[in-house]
Design a protein around this motif. Structure first.
Motif, mmCIF file in Angstrom:
data_model
loop_
_atom_site.group_PDB
_atom_site.id
_atom_site.type_symbol
_atom_site.label_atom_id
_atom_site.label_comp_id
_atom_site.label_asym_id
_atom_site.label_seq_id
_atom_site.Cartn_x
_atom_site.Cartn_y
_atom_site.Cartn_z
ATOM 1 N N GLY A 22 31.881 47.526 4.721
ATOM 2 C CA GLY A 22 32.159 47.892 6.098
ATOM 3 C C GLY A 22 32.027 46.696 7.016
ATOM 4 O O GLY A 22 31.421 45.672 6.666
ATOM 5 N N GLY A 23 32.600 46.808 8.187
ATOM 6 C CA GLY A 23 32.520 45.735 9.149
ATOM 7 C C GLY A 23 32.874 46.202 10.535
ATOM 8 O O GLY A 23 33.276 47.356 10.738
ATOM 9 N N THR A 24 32.730 45.289 11.498
ATOM 10 C CA THR A 24 33.083 45.544 12.887
ATOM 11 C C THR A 24 33.774 44.303 13.424
ATOM 12 O O THR A 24 33.280 43.182 13.248
ATOM 13 C CB THR A 24 31.837 45.851 13.731
ATOM 14 O OG1 THR A 24 31.153 46.970 13.178
ATOM 15 C CG2 THR A 24 32.225 46.168 15.173
ATOM 16 N N ALA A 55 43.784 46.025 -0.803
ATOM 17 C CA ALA A 55 42.707 46.991 -0.573
ATOM 18 C C ALA A 55 43.109 47.949 0.544
ATOM 19 O O ALA A 55 43.992 47.652 1.358
ATOM 20 C CB ALA A 55 41.419 46.261 -0.207
ATOM 21 N N LEU A 56 42.465 49.107 0.583
ATOM 22 C CA LEU A 56 42.707 50.081 1.645
ATOM 23 C C LEU A 56 41.728 49.823 2.781
ATOM 24 O O LEU A 56 40.540 49.591 2.542
ATOM 25 C CB LEU A 56 42.511 51.503 1.128
ATOM 26 C CG LEU A 56 43.399 51.927 -0.041
ATOM 27 C CD1 LEU A 56 43.034 53.339 -0.471
ATOM 28 C CD2 LEU A 56 44.860 51.843 0.330
ATOM 29 N N ARG A 70 45.337 51.530 6.497
ATOM 30 C CA ARG A 70 46.313 50.470 6.244
ATOM 31 C C ARG A 70 45.925 49.722 4.965
ATOM 32 O O ARG A 70 44.836 49.893 4.444
ATOM 33 C CB ARG A 70 46.363 49.481 7.430
ATOM 34 C CG ARG A 70 46.771 50.117 8.753
ATOM 35 C CD ARG A 70 48.209 50.619 8.701
ATOM 36 N NE ARG A 70 48.672 51.127 9.976
ATOM 37 C CZ ARG A 70 48.712 52.404 10.309
ATOM 38 N NH1 ARG A 70 48.273 53.322 9.449
ATOM 39 N NH2 ARG A 70 49.186 52.783 11.481
ATOM 40 N N ARG A 71 46.872 48.891 4.480
ATOM 41 C CA ARG A 71 46.551 48.022 3.355
ATOM 42 C C ARG A 71 46.323 46.598 3.853
ATOM 43 O O ARG A 71 46.822 46.203 4.902
ATOM 44 C CB ARG A 71 47.689 48.024 2.337
ATOM 45 C CG ARG A 71 47.874 49.362 1.668
ATOM 46 C CD ARG A 71 48.734 49.254 0.450
ATOM 47 N NE ARG A 71 49.181 50.575 0.027
ATOM 48 C CZ ARG A 71 49.747 50.796 -1.139
ATOM 49 N NH1 ARG A 71 49.946 49.823 -1.980
ATOM 50 N NH2 ARG A 71 50.130 52.014 -1.459
ATOM 51 N N VAL A 72 45.533 45.884 3.077
ATOM 52 C CA VAL A 72 45.304 44.471 3.371
ATOM 53 C C VAL A 72 46.419 43.670 2.700
ATOM 54 O O VAL A 72 46.508 43.636 1.473
ATOM 55 C CB VAL A 72 43.927 44.008 2.861
ATOM 56 C CG1 VAL A 72 43.753 42.509 3.098
ATOM 57 C CG2 VAL A 72 42.822 44.804 3.545
ATOM 58 N N SER A 97 35.136 49.521 14.299
ATOM 59 C CA SER A 97 34.496 49.627 12.991
ATOM 60 C C SER A 97 35.520 49.996 11.924
ATOM 61 O O SER A 97 36.458 50.748 12.198
ATOM 62 C CB SER A 97 33.385 50.679 13.021
ATOM 63 O OG SER A 97 32.395 50.326 13.969
ATOM 64 N N PHE A 98 35.316 49.467 10.726
ATOM 65 C CA PHE A 98 36.266 49.738 9.652
ATOM 66 C C PHE A 98 35.559 49.738 8.309
ATOM 67 O O PHE A 98 34.438 49.232 8.158
ATOM 68 C CB PHE A 98 37.395 48.688 9.647
ATOM 69 C CG PHE A 98 36.910 47.273 9.467
ATOM 70 C CD1 PHE A 98 36.742 46.713 8.205
ATOM 71 C CD2 PHE A 98 36.616 46.479 10.580
ATOM 72 C CE1 PHE A 98 36.285 45.425 8.040
ATOM 73 C CE2 PHE A 98 36.158 45.177 10.427
ATOM 74 C CZ PHE A 98 35.989 44.645 9.159
ATOM 75 N N GLU A 99 36.216 50.351 7.334
ATOM 76 C CA GLU A 99 35.785 50.320 5.936
ATOM 77 C C GLU A 99 36.925 49.742 5.103
ATOM 78 O O GLU A 99 38.093 50.086 5.329
ATOM 79 C CB GLU A 99 35.461 51.727 5.421
ATOM 80 C CG GLU A 99 34.331 52.425 6.141
ATOM 81 C CD GLU A 99 34.234 53.888 5.772
ATOM 82 O OE1 GLU A 99 33.385 54.576 6.374
ATOM 83 O OE2 GLU A 99 35.013 54.366 4.909
ATOM 84 N N ILE A 100 36.593 48.899 4.163
ATOM 85 C CA ILE A 100 37.584 48.379 3.224
ATOM 86 C C ILE A 100 37.242 48.904 1.840
ATOM 87 O O ILE A 100 36.130 48.710 1.344
ATOM 88 C CB ILE A 100 37.590 46.831 3.204
ATOM 89 C CG1 ILE A 100 38.003 46.295 4.583
ATOM 90 C CG2 ILE A 100 38.551 46.313 2.140
ATOM 91 C CD1 ILE A 100 37.976 44.788 4.671
ATOM 92 N N TRP A 101 38.204 49.588 1.249
ATOM 93 C CA TRP A 101 38.039 50.166 -0.081
ATOM 94 C C TRP A 101 38.825 49.318 -1.077
ATOM 95 O O TRP A 101 40.056 49.253 -1.014
ATOM 96 C CB TRP A 101 38.532 51.613 -0.095
ATOM 97 C CG TRP A 101 37.602 52.527 0.633
ATOM 98 C CD1 TRP A 101 37.442 52.636 1.983
ATOM 99 C CD2 TRP A 101 36.673 53.436 0.042
ATOM 100 N NE1 TRP A 101 36.479 53.563 2.288
ATOM 101 C CE2 TRP A 101 35.984 54.069 1.116
ATOM 102 C CE3 TRP A 101 36.357 53.786 -1.274
ATOM 103 C CZ2 TRP A 101 35.000 55.033 0.890
ATOM 104 C CZ3 TRP A 101 35.390 54.743 -1.485
ATOM 105 C CH2 TRP A 101 34.715 55.352 -0.418
#
Length: 445
Positions: A22-24, A55-56, A70-72, A97-101
């Motif tokens: 996660g990040g901001t 990644a998502l 979105r995708r990276v 804020s976001f999450e990268i899966w």
């Protein structure tokens, strides 16, 4: 036993699978929504550009972009810049804020459906599997939301007070009804309860007073007058004069006046700054031989037992006794109606215990923030375990030929779930409302 939010459960899945960071954002991206910038968290991970490619990315907060998936397309680990594809629906602002899966690419439909299909749907499918349940004690009462476990407060009308549901100050279950006075003698009132005139009813309510003096008022709706007011200092009350403890106010012999067709219950406090938490507001006809069962009982074998105790017993001196229960004594009606249980009469407090299915979380739609806050009642470890089984099920089904790694992880979490099941199935009953046990309808893992 606790209430678990969807966003917290999703993040626990991501951490357990080591598939989510996660990040901001620390600065605004380009105005066309193609980029986000996080020069702190992303750079601290020291991930290489290739590690995040495809990644998502899910925005969990941020004006104009919250809920976007979105995708990276590219990741620049020097300045923490991510290029999104397709672009976000607006410029990505600072402090979003976001999450990268870091999951494989799945061909499951439009990009907005990917994260929902793999993560959200894994949660929903897991907790609503046939045979998944938690063990619950339900007090039999004529009061709508008498157990105060509904998430909302619409079943209670406030006067000179505000009403909310609390998950922090709780005696049993996971919620209580908090009444905070704005003037002396404020209260929350139940809906109208149909009663038989000239008959006797048992009334009880559990309370925890932070400020002021709690009163349990039994109201004659037909005549617009009070039938009875129970206060902690009354000599017939048990558990009064307690500090920082739950007590009970009750009247085990409420005589309904002639011509009274309806009553209501007022949960009151005499102080202008009164602050009281209420639970398990019970109204029962003493001579009743038929009770409505809660809507979650759709099959008589869900009920594992019935119990009774005297009205007004202190929490630390409860003496529950088994009460005769026969599955054949349950009258089942069509789905639109509530089933009923026939039994011998008693003026004691009655409770059933049984296997209560998990409630499905709200279907994921456009109201992302609302969906994030949806909760499910349960044991975090057990719910996480079954969600992980479902999560790896979906990954294995989407991975193509090489899914052996997902199958191994799936088996590991299935074993963990089985261990939790075994531990809970050995507990004795009766149990407190909401204790988690488990039941498997066949082998699904």
């Amino acid at each position: 036993m606790t209430t678990i939010r969807r966003d917290d459960l999703r993040q626990r899945i991501g951490r357990a699978a080591r598939a989510m960071i996660g990040g901001t954002t620390t600065a605004a991206g380009l105005s066309d929504g193609t980029t986000l910038i996080d020069r702190t968290r992303l750079r601290d991970t020291q991930l290489s550009p290739i590690a995040l490619r495809n990644a998502l990315l899910l925005f969990t907060a941020g004006t104009g972009v919250v809920g976007d998936v979105r995708r990276v397309r590219e990741y620049d680990n020097t300045n923490g810049r991510i290029v999104l594809t397709p672009p976000a629906s607006a410029q990505v602002p600072t402090s979003a804020s976001f999450e990268i899966w870091t999951l494989p690419v799945f061909d499951v439909g439009p990009i907005d459906d990917i994260e929902k299909a793999i993560v959200h749907q894994a949660i929903d499918d897991a907790i609503t599997r046939p045979g998944m349940y938690y063990h619950w004690r339900h007090y039999l009462t004529l009061v709508t939301d008498g157990d105060t476990e509904a998430s909302g407060v619409t079943d209670w009308t406030a006067s000179s007070a505000t009403r909310t549901k609390s998950t922090s100050t709780v005696g049993e279950g996971v919620r209580s009804l908090r009444i905070q006075n704005t003037a002396a003698n404020g209260y929350a009132e139940s809906g109208n309860i149909s009663v038989f005139e000239d008959e006797t009813y048992t009334v009880e309510a559990s309370f925890f007073t932070a400020t002021g003096t709690a009163n349990l008022i039994i109201r004659n709706v037909t005549a617009g007058s009070n039938i009875s007011t129970e206060a902690p200092a009354d000599t017939d009350q048990l558990g009064y004069n307690q500090t920082n403890a739950w007590g009970r106010l009750y009247n085990s012999a409420v005589d309904i006046p002639a011509d009274c067709r309806q009553i209501s219950i007022r949960l009151a406090n005499t102080s202008a700054s009164g602050d009281t938490y209420w639970e398990n507001i019970i109204v029962r006809r003493a001579l009743a031989t038929r009770e409505n069962l809660p809507s979650w009982v759709t099959n008589p074998n869900q009920i594992t037992g019935a119990f009774s105790r005297l009205a007004g017993e202190r929490f630390d001196r409860e003496a529950w006794e088994p009460f005769p229960y026969d599955q054949k004594a349950v009258i089942q009606y069509p789905a639109a109606q509530v089933s009923q249980w026939e039994h011998s009469y008693t003026n004691r407090i009655l409770a059933i215990e049984g296997r209560r299915p998990y409630s499905a979380l709200t279907t994921v739609g456009t109201a992302f923030t609302t969906n994030e806050a949806n909760t499910v009642i349960g044991d975090e470890d057990m719910i996480l375990a079954v969600c992980m089984v479902e999560f790896y099920d979906k990954l294995a089904a989407s991975a193509g030929r090489d899914n052996s790694g997902y199958l191994i992880k799936r088996a590991e979490w299935a074993q963990r779930y089985s261990r939790l099941t075994g531990a809970r199935s050995q507990r004795s009953h009766p149990v407190r409302s909401g204790e988690n046990v488990s039941y498997k309808s066949g082998r699904w893992y």
